[in-house]
Motif scaffolding. Structure first.
Motif, mmCIF file in Angstrom:
data_model
loop_
_atom_site.group_PDB
_atom_site.id
_atom_site.type_symbol
_atom_site.label_atom_id
_atom_site.label_comp_id
_atom_site.label_asym_id
_atom_site.label_seq_id
_atom_site.Cartn_x
_atom_site.Cartn_y
_atom_site.Cartn_z
ATOM 1 N N SER A 88 31.354 55.065 39.604
ATOM 2 C CA SER A 88 32.112 55.273 38.373
ATOM 3 C C SER A 88 31.977 56.705 37.865
ATOM 4 N N ALA A 89 30.775 57.257 37.977
ATOM 5 C CA ALA A 89 30.519 58.603 37.471
ATOM 6 C C ALA A 89 31.242 59.682 38.275
ATOM 7 N N THR A 90 31.496 59.402 39.546
ATOM 8 C CA THR A 90 32.139 60.401 40.411
ATOM 9 C C THR A 90 33.636 60.166 40.566
ATOM 10 N N ASN A 91 34.092 58.967 40.244
ATOM 11 C CA ASN A 91 35.511 58.653 40.349
ATOM 12 C C ASN A 91 36.253 59.223 39.131
ATOM 13 N N LYS A 92 37.428 59.759 39.348
ATOM 14 C CA LYS A 92 38.162 60.448 38.283
ATOM 15 C C LYS A 92 39.201 59.571 37.577
ATOM 16 N N ALA A 93 39.290 58.309 37.940
ATOM 17 C CA ALA A 93 40.300 57.436 37.331
ATOM 18 C C ALA A 93 40.017 57.221 35.842
ATOM 19 N N ASP A 94 41.072 57.058 35.072
ATOM 20 C CA ASP A 94 40.947 56.833 33.632
ATOM 21 C C ASP A 94 40.531 55.399 33.319
ATOM 22 N N VAL A 95 40.915 54.463 34.191
ATOM 23 C CA VAL A 95 40.591 53.053 34.033
ATOM 24 C C VAL A 95 39.938 52.577 35.323
ATOM 25 N N GLN A 96 38.737 52.023 35.208
ATOM 26 C CA GLN A 96 37.990 51.619 36.391
ATOM 27 C C GLN A 96 37.540 50.169 36.257
ATOM 28 N N GLY A 97 37.179 49.583 37.394
ATOM 29 C CA GLY A 97 36.661 48.230 37.363
ATOM 30 C C GLY A 97 36.025 47.863 38.679
ATOM 31 N N LEU A 127 37.064 51.878 30.308
ATOM 32 C CA LEU A 127 38.076 52.745 29.706
ATOM 33 C C LEU A 127 37.466 54.109 29.455
ATOM 34 N N ASN A 128 37.909 55.103 30.192
ATOM 35 C CA ASN A 128 37.435 56.456 29.941
ATOM 36 C C ASN A 128 38.250 57.097 28.809
ATOM 37 N N LYS A 129 37.873 58.310 28.406
ATOM 38 C CA LYS A 129 38.339 58.908 27.151
ATOM 39 C C LYS A 129 39.841 58.775 26.907
#
Length: 289
Positions: free
Chosen positions: A106-115, A133-135
């Motif tokens: 998660s910390a290295t992935n650049k997606a705005d929404v992860q799961g 949900l990122n910023k």
């Protein structure tokens, strides 16, 4: 990075279930704040002590709108703009090993929404039992919540939030990404059932509690039979037990918990599954001709 995890839960007794306490303790290791959402107004002294000792906040919410209803109520009561990341988690899964690998990804992935997993059914979407949900996604999610508010029926929740929120965020130009792939599967069935064996082989850290507790809704059984799904929880517990020292949960404490299927239910399901196992090849043969 300041993060907030909102953990939606539903249970009828005063004691927080064991598998939830394991999940909460692990989440607290990785997120700045973890808020336990519940409609249970009379938690036992032991449960209240657990929340305090683990530095977990408690937020009472109405039992309306399923998990998204709880998250909507929480969004209305916390200062969401103070966070760089908001994580929506529910109690539909049992966490059996650490989240370290997912957190690193998660910390290295650049997606705005992860799961954890993604479904292609209806529209590509991150499955909502664990939604990061990122910023960029936080304000847009709040905008969407304000427009649609609480949905009372499960079908409305799935259409509006499980699928609809993901679609809305993608239409705004945001990117989504899942930790575990589905081995190329893009069909109608939910990957956390259809791909469960593959997911376990790929190192997924959790499993749907329905799989372990056999607490399926009767309306689900026909769909599960159509996918020739194995409902024997012992088979999955055996696979999970191979994690050995990596396990963070006592599997013995999960046996006999929940609303297990009756013997008659299992017989009926086996017969229905057998029917589909026989019927599927015949249907494909006829369709091919």
């Amino acid at each position: 990075m300041k993060s907030l995890c909102l953990f939606a839960s539903y249970f009828t007794k005063q004691e927080i279930p064991y598998y939830i306490t394991v999940y909460l303790k692990e989440l607290k290791k990785h997120y700045t704040e973890v808020v336990f959402l519940t409609s249970q107004e009379k938690l036992s002294p032991g449960s209240l002590q657990f929340l305090e000792s683990e530095n977990l906040a408690l937020l009472l919410v109405e039992n309306k709108g399923f998990d998204f209803g709880q998250w909507y109520q929480a969004f209305r009561r916390v200062s969401i703009h103070n966070y760089d990341q908001i994580v929506l988690v529910n109690d539909s899964c049992i966490l059996f090993k650490p989240l370290d690998e997912f957190i690193t990804w998660s910390a290295t992935n650049k997606a705005d929404v992860q799961g954890i997993t993604l479904s292609e059914a209806i529209y590509p979407h991150i499955q909502s039992y664990f939604l990061v949900l990122n910023k960029k996604a936080i304000a847009l999610t709040w905008e969407y919540f304000q427009k649609h508010k609480i949905k009372e029926s499960i079908s409305d929740v799935i259409h509006t939030y499980e699928v609809g929120l993901n679609k809305f965020l993608q239409e705004q130009g945001l990117k989504i990404a899942a930790f575990i792939d589905n081995n190329g599967y893009k069909g109608e069935f939910s990957p956390y059932y259809y791909c469960v064996d593959y997911h376990l082989s790929k190192g997924i850290p959790l499993i749907k509690k329905k799989i372990i507790f056999s607490s399926y809704r009767r309306s689900e059984l026909s769909t599960l039979a159509r996918m020739i799904y194995n409902i024997n929880p012992n088979d999955y517990l055996t696979k999970i037990s191979k994690e050995g020292k990596n396990l963070i949960i006592d599997l013995k404490r999960l046996i006999g918990v929940g609303e297990a299927m009756t013997k008659i239910d299992r017989i009926n399901y086996s017969l229905l599954r057998l029917f589909y196992r026989v019927a599927k090849p015949i249907y494909k043969l006829i369709k091919g001709t």
